[in-house]
Design a protein around this motif. Structure first.
Motif: not given
Length: 228
Positions: A81-83, A156-165, A167-170
């Protein structure tokens, strides 16, 4: 599971795509690996604007998507996954166990017909999955996925990575619940059947998603140039 996984991904993507949001299939073609042998390569764009928290909507382009590249050499799958195509730096690995029957899912995605605790297959007799099912249920399939998220923008790297994590888990949790609950739909399919189904669903899904985006790459590049 090989057939069920392909069926679930195609149907799930179609159901979750609407009005420019969802999954666009960019590539889906055979691929040969010198170690794993024959497989399938897919590249997808997962549009996430409506799922972004409010703090993120203010700083990302109007059209925001995650690029997913997957090399499927069943039973081995490599997924990336790449952003914004940034290079990954130091990685912190977190082990996350997913229980398709007992883990909670967002309320908006819940359907009783897709709840493994209630579903029982007419064709296979599998189900219902109760607490502790992983210790005594037969047959059982365990899927291991290593997900790497690469993102660095505007501090915002940490916050966005937590969000994407999350999303992917869901996606993994909901998708595998559906693969189990839809077993009677795909159980009698051959690989040719599911590839034809996959092709038709991808075409229909791309129409739902892509008609809303005139040129997503140009939009993101333009936004990036303005921000810098």
């Amino acid at each position: 599971y090989k057939i069920g996984q392909l069926y679930m991904i195609s149907k799930h993507s179609h159901e979750q795509s609407d009005r420019g949001e969802g999954v666009e299939v960019v590539q889906n073609e055979p691929f040969e690996d010198p170690h794993h042998g024959n497989g399938q390569f897919t590249e997808k764009r997962v549009y996430l604007n409506s799922k972004l928290p409010s703090w993120a909507r203010a700083v990302v382009p109007k059209i925001f998507y995650v690029t997913e590249k997957a090399w499927n050499y069943y039973p081995y799958t490599i997924t990336e996954y790449t952003i914004f195509d940034n290079e990954a730096k130091d990685l912190e690995r977190e082990v996350c166990f997913i229980d398709i029957a007992c883990d909670e899912i967002p309320e908006r995605y819940y359907k009783e017909s897709e709840d493994p605790k209630h579903f029982k297959s007419e064709k296979t007799g599998r189900g219902q999955l109760r607490e502790g099912w992983r210790d005594n249920h037969q047959p059982i399939m365990c899927s291991y996925k290593l997900v790497t998220v690469k993102f660095e923008v505007w501090g915002l790297q940490t916050r966005v990575e937590q969000f994407v994590h999350k999303v992917v888990r869901d996606i993994l949790l909901i998708g595998h619940r559906q693969a189990f609950a839809w077993v009677d739909e795909w159980y009698d399919m051959t690989m040719d059947d599911v590839r034809e189904y996959e092709k038709n669903m991808h075409e229909q899904t791309n129409i739902k998603v892509c008609n809303q985006h005139s040129s997503p790459v140009d939009d993101i590049e333009s936004h990036a140039q303005t921000s810098t």
